[in-house]
Write a protein that holds these residues in place. Sequence first.
Motif, PDB file in Angstrom:
ATOM      1  N   PRO A  18       4.381  22.170 -18.677  1.00  0.00           N
ATOM      2  CA  PRO A  18       5.501  21.468 -19.302  1.00  0.00           C
ATOM      3  C   PRO A  18       5.430  21.395 -20.823  1.00  0.00           C
ATOM      4  CG  PRO A  18       4.043  19.937 -18.188  1.00  0.00           C
ATOM      5  CD  PRO A  18       3.561  21.305 -17.860  1.00  0.00           C
ATOM      6  N   ALA A 223       4.231   8.752 -14.339  1.00  0.00           N
ATOM      7  CA  ALA A 223       3.322   8.606 -13.197  1.00  0.00           C
ATOM      8  C   ALA A 223       3.907   7.663 -12.147  1.00  0.00           C
ATOM      9  CB  ALA A 223       1.959   8.103 -13.670  1.00  0.00           C
ATOM     10  N   GLY A 226       6.712   9.498 -10.520  1.00  0.00           N
ATOM     11  CA  GLY A 226       6.282  10.693  -9.779  1.00  0.00           C
ATOM     12  C   GLY A 226       5.518  10.348  -8.522  1.00  0.00           C
ATOM     13  N   ASN A 227       4.641   9.364  -8.590  1.00  0.00           N
ATOM     14  CA  ASN A 227       3.859   8.964  -7.428  1.00  0.00           C
ATOM     15  C   ASN A 227       3.340   7.542  -7.636  1.00  0.00           C
ATOM     16  OD1 ASN A 227       2.159   8.652  -5.264  1.00  0.00           O
ATOM     17  ND2 ASN A 227       1.241  10.692  -5.441  1.00  0.00           N
ATOM     18  N   GLU A 229       2.135   5.286  -5.726  1.00  0.00           N
ATOM     19  CA  GLU A 229       0.881   4.944  -5.070  1.00  0.00           C
ATOM     20  C   GLU A 229      -0.318   5.491  -5.861  1.00  0.00           C
ATOM     21  OE1 GLU A 229       0.255   2.935  -2.854  1.00  0.00           O
ATOM     22  OE2 GLU A 229      -1.590   3.480  -1.814  1.00  0.00           O
ATOM     23  N   ALA A 230      -0.197   6.739  -6.316  1.00  0.00           N
ATOM     24  CA  ALA A 230      -1.277   7.312  -7.120  1.00  0.00           C
ATOM     25  C   ALA A 230      -1.440   6.539  -8.416  1.00  0.00           C
ATOM     26  CB  ALA A 230      -0.996   8.783  -7.405  1.00  0.00           C
ATOM     27  N   LEU A 233      -3.248   3.321  -7.625  1.00  0.00           N
ATOM     28  CA  LEU A 233      -4.666   3.524  -7.336  1.00  0.00           C
ATOM     29  C   LEU A 233      -5.430   4.061  -8.545  1.00  0.00           C
ATOM     30  CD1 LEU A 233      -4.566   4.842  -3.673  1.00  0.00           C
ATOM     31  CD2 LEU A 233      -5.096   2.558  -4.497  1.00  0.00           C
ATOM     32  N   ARG A 294      10.295  12.875 -13.494  1.00  0.00           N
ATOM     33  CA  ARG A 294      10.549  13.830 -14.569  1.00  0.00           C
ATOM     34  C   ARG A 294      11.799  13.394 -15.319  1.00  0.00           C
ATOM     35  NH1 ARG A 294      10.456  19.900 -13.084  1.00  0.00           N
ATOM     36  NH2 ARG A 294       8.296  19.327 -12.842  1.00  0.00           N
ATOM     37  N   PRO A 349       9.516  21.143  -8.123  1.00  0.00           N
ATOM     38  CA  PRO A 349       9.920  20.538  -6.856  1.00  0.00           C
ATOM     39  C   PRO A 349      11.398  20.219  -6.902  1.00  0.00           C
ATOM     40  CG  PRO A 349       8.702  18.967  -8.185  1.00  0.00           C
ATOM     41  CD  PRO A 349       8.629  20.272  -8.886  1.00  0.00           C
TER      42      PRO A 349
ATOM     43  N   LYS B 352      -2.747  14.053  -1.850  1.00  0.00           N
ATOM     44  CA  LYS B 352      -1.451  14.382  -2.451  1.00  0.00           C
ATOM     45  C   LYS B 352      -0.555  13.166  -2.587  1.00  0.00           C
ATOM     46  CE  LYS B 352      -1.497  19.187  -1.323  1.00  0.00           C
ATOM     47  NZ  LYS B 352      -1.097  20.242  -0.429  1.00  0.00           N
ATOM     48  N   SER B 353      -0.569  12.282  -1.597  1.00  0.00           N
ATOM     49  CA  SER B 353       0.367  11.166  -1.687  1.00  0.00           C
ATOM     50  C   SER B 353      -0.245   9.970  -2.395  1.00  0.00           C
ATOM     51  CB  SER B 353       0.851  10.766  -0.295  1.00  0.00           C
ATOM     52  OG  SER B 353      -0.210  10.256   0.455  1.00  0.00           O
ATOM     53  N   GLN B 354      -1.566   9.871  -2.445  1.00  0.00           N
ATOM     54  CA  GLN B 354      -2.169   8.669  -3.026  1.00  0.00           C
ATOM     55  C   GLN B 354      -2.879   8.879  -4.353  1.00  0.00           C
ATOM     56  OE1 GLN B 354      -4.477   7.547   0.612  1.00  0.00           O
ATOM     57  NE2 GLN B 354      -3.463   5.582   0.249  1.00  0.00           N
ATOM     58  N   ALA B 355      -3.212  10.133  -4.663  1.00  0.00           N
ATOM     59  CA  ALA B 355      -4.042  10.322  -5.852  1.00  0.00           C
ATOM     60  C   ALA B 355      -3.373  11.138  -6.944  1.00  0.00           C
ATOM     61  CB  ALA B 355      -5.364  10.990  -5.474  1.00  0.00           C
ATOM     62  N   LEU B 356      -2.590  12.129  -6.574  1.00  0.00           N
ATOM     63  CA  LEU B 356      -2.131  13.069  -7.592  1.00  0.00           C
ATOM     64  C   LEU B 356      -0.654  12.895  -7.901  1.00  0.00           C
ATOM     65  CD1 LEU B 356      -3.942  16.230  -6.237  1.00  0.00           C
ATOM     66  CD2 LEU B 356      -4.548  14.920  -8.255  1.00  0.00           C
ATOM     67  N   VAL B 357      -0.314  13.122  -9.157  1.00  0.00           N
ATOM     68  CA  VAL B 357       1.088  13.261  -9.521  1.00  0.00           C
ATOM     69  C   VAL B 357       1.308  14.768  -9.541  1.00  0.00           C
ATOM     70  CG1 VAL B 357       2.865  12.635 -11.158  1.00  0.00           C
ATOM     71  CG2 VAL B 357       0.874  11.193 -10.922  1.00  0.00           C
ATOM     72  N   HIS B 359       3.580  17.188  -9.765  1.00  0.00           N
ATOM     73  CA  HIS B 359       4.223  18.101 -10.709  1.00  0.00           C
ATOM     74  C   HIS B 359       3.812  17.849 -12.150  1.00  0.00           C
ATOM     75  CE1 HIS B 359       7.364  14.958  -9.996  1.00  0.00           C
ATOM     76  NE2 HIS B 359       7.115  14.820 -11.261  1.00  0.00           N
ATOM     77  N   GLU B 360       2.704  17.127 -12.321  1.00  0.00           N
ATOM     78  CA  GLU B 360       2.164  16.989 -13.656  1.00  0.00           C
ATOM     79  C   GLU B 360       0.970  17.932 -13.807  1.00  0.00           C
ATOM     80  OE1 GLU B 360       3.232  15.452 -16.210  1.00  0.00           O
ATOM     81  OE2 GLU B 360       4.187  13.557 -15.733  1.00  0.00           O
ATOM     82  N   ARG B 408      -0.297  20.841  -8.595  1.00  0.00           N
ATOM     83  CA  ARG B 408       0.237  21.277  -7.308  1.00  0.00           C
ATOM     84  C   ARG B 408      -0.217  22.700  -6.938  1.00  0.00           C
ATOM     85  NH1 ARG B 408       5.031  23.665  -7.606  1.00  0.00           N
ATOM     86  NH2 ARG B 408       5.288  22.666  -9.607  1.00  0.00           N
TER      87      ARG B 408
END
Lengths: 350, 511
Positions: A18, A223, A226-227, A229-230, A233, A294, A349, B352-357, B359-360, B408
């Motif tokens: 990016p 962040a 995007g996720n 939960e991540a 955590l 994004r 995505p 994938k669902s809990q740790a990583l973003v 598309h970054e 990803r």
Amino acid sequence: MSAQATAADERSGSAGAPDRDAQGPLRGVTTLFSGPAGRNLGLVIALALLCVVGLITAGDRFVSFDNLMTILRLASVIGVVSVGMTFVITGGGIDLSVGAIVALSSVWASTIATQTLAADMHWVVMVTTALLVGAGCGLVNGMLIAYGRMAPFIVTLAMLAGARGLAEIIAQKRTQVVTISEFVDVVGGMVFGIPVLVLIFAVVAIAGWILLNRTTFGRRTLAVGGNPEAARLAGINVKRHTTLLYVLVGVACGLAAVMLLARTTAGTSTHGNLYELDAIAAVVIGGTLLSGGRGTIVGTVFGVLIFTTLTNVFTLNNLDTSTQAVAKGVIIVVAVLLQQRVAARNGSPP
Amino acid sequence: MSAREIQVTAEREPLLRMSGIVKRFPGVKALDGIDLEVQAGDVHCLLGQNGAGKSTLIKVLSGAHQPDGGTISWRGDEIHILNPQDALDHGIATIYQELDLVDGLTVAENIFLGHERARWGVVARADANRATAELLRRLGHPEVAPTTEVGRMSSAGKQIVSMARALSHEAKLIVMDEPSAVLDQEEVARLFGVIRELAGQGVAIVYISHRLEEIREIGDRVTVLKDGRTAATGLAAAETPTSEIIRLMTGRSIEYVFPDRPERQQAGEPALAVSGLSRGDEFHDITFDVAAGEVIGLAGLVGSGRSEILETIYGARKAKAGTVTVAGRRLRPGRVGAAVSAGVGLCPEERKSQALVLHESVARNISLASLGRFARGGFINRRDERRAAGEQVRALDVWPADVRRHVRTLSGGNQQKVVLARWLLRECRVLLLDEPTRGVDVGARSEIYALIRDLAASGIAVVVVSSEIEEVIGLSDRVLVISDGALVHDSPAEEIDEHQVLDMVMEGEAA
């Protein structure tokens, strides 16, 4: 960079990272083209096409400094709201109440009480009032969403109804004329031939870009969107951050209300009508993911400019607002379709 | 035709024959040449540890995944299952663990969802209710009313509705993914009755479970998967001893290289002390210490409370009772921020669902927990950020070694290294690893193991949760066994072997 330029680096040249930027003086230029503007090529083309249409149909009336300023003045208020909206959507939320918050802020900041106080002290009192009202509404939205665990759609829908209703109660459905002429002169005035409203929009857009792309706040927004939960955590306080995002868009609405007060010299509960749709449309055609994670301020600015230029071209050609609305709908669909194609080709995505 | 007839006389033609099925995911070979034959009227049990490939295999069978290699023959003809609807049209129905029923609809409406009984577009409710009653009778449960709202039924009742739905599609083969996991003993007995009923009518059942005692009760044949391969297939369920099945499940088809354990030193102050930690039904009274440089392994089944324990230590769940102390400082319960600033890091189960973003970039994922380090007045110094991330990438040997690449696009093993790098950058002193090798290619596992051991050697206290028992034992200095939310065993890894751990883990489940 050169220190870590390995074989693997070169192999991944097509990865489409990016924020790939070059060193040295060309850095700004390459960032612009390989970055947001390059990704938003469809938007640049759409805007260019609109300008061509304007040039052909309206000629000199379209291509003039005055008309350019007219377009930008028109873009400035909704532009400020859209920049705020970009943050909320990037953070995985939505705010349907922006128009209502603009109305409430404009009404609150132009009541006789506020204006009397402003007359005694300084017109900044009005500005502060509008910003605080916007921030307060955003805080209520954000707290209910983050800590009350309610859906953003529902909370801001309730705020949409509630804030506009409150504005009507305060204003008693009357138009409140701004009597502080100093305020109108300064905020509604010009600096070096450029309207102050346009300058405010420019400053907000640039500040928004920096905030989103260069600060920890922006990084956390990405962040969280995007996720979530991540992000949680990883130790990010997702609830607090979500609340801040709604406060931010609330402040943007307060600022938009100030700009409207100066432009129209009046506060009314009908200000900001349907701003939520215009802002969301501008953000989404700009390329910000509606699902969050994004966001692009440059895209949002393009989105706002496309819509206002469209309005301008239609007005210059004496076409009615209904035709304009149809064209707007078509543009939203086409632009988002194009964005998706481009995104798919870049391996992003959906 | 005649050739087939000859075969039939020699051996019954199987209803389903899968041979050499291969399925690859980016960076992982989930199935590596699976063979499976199922006869009509048989209950065929599919066994294997987590990650052995059971779920992937049934997703291939149900049309959710397309295999990359191998053939599927169905009632003698080779077929390609294009999508889930196609599988249903062939007569292959799958009942997933998370039942895909609509709670707000009635039993009959759920059963005929998607193929409603209708006349002129108007649903023929009486007709559907009658057909439903007939299906439920076939399953031996005429007492279930077709007009009951599914949301009001028990898990067991929902299982029966799912099976009736499979039957309504005239299924010849029903795949059941761990149906007993959410049922109590009585309900399991009821379910088994239904399965026997169906098998008696010539329907084949593929039954997935990791409760060994159930297999003997309900199964005719057993197939054991291990590391994406068939360890054994077509075993007679009644005659194969349990120890043999355990050996097949745990036996190594591939030797993992576990790093040597260092000499045990006298431990000083524990880096992490957990005392009396409890959280409702999930787990209770968990007490253990971890010294700096020590690797603790937590063994237990899915649902035993092992992941919940890690998440509670980390503050992602709030403890009901008990304390967590890091380097002498008590952590505030239910606060991730407190744990992170005390130097605790978590690599969660679902990377994938809990740790990583996803598309970054790699750099942004690594720096996520330590953004403050690169910021001055809220502004991020991206050059510093990338340099620091790059150091971690090189130290952990992430490939490709490009911090700007989207995370990803990395393989499972390299993604795991990125999550580890996040906490190394944060300079954490306690590292909680939940299934660190899930979805990691067999080849990359040894590398992750060596890495974990290196981290411990550098003074980090490590807690590893894994459902692969050989991993827990091979990797850890000390093994803790969790069963039904209780800590049932705590000893040095040398003093216990895989079979003992497996026994303890399974025993608690049966009770």
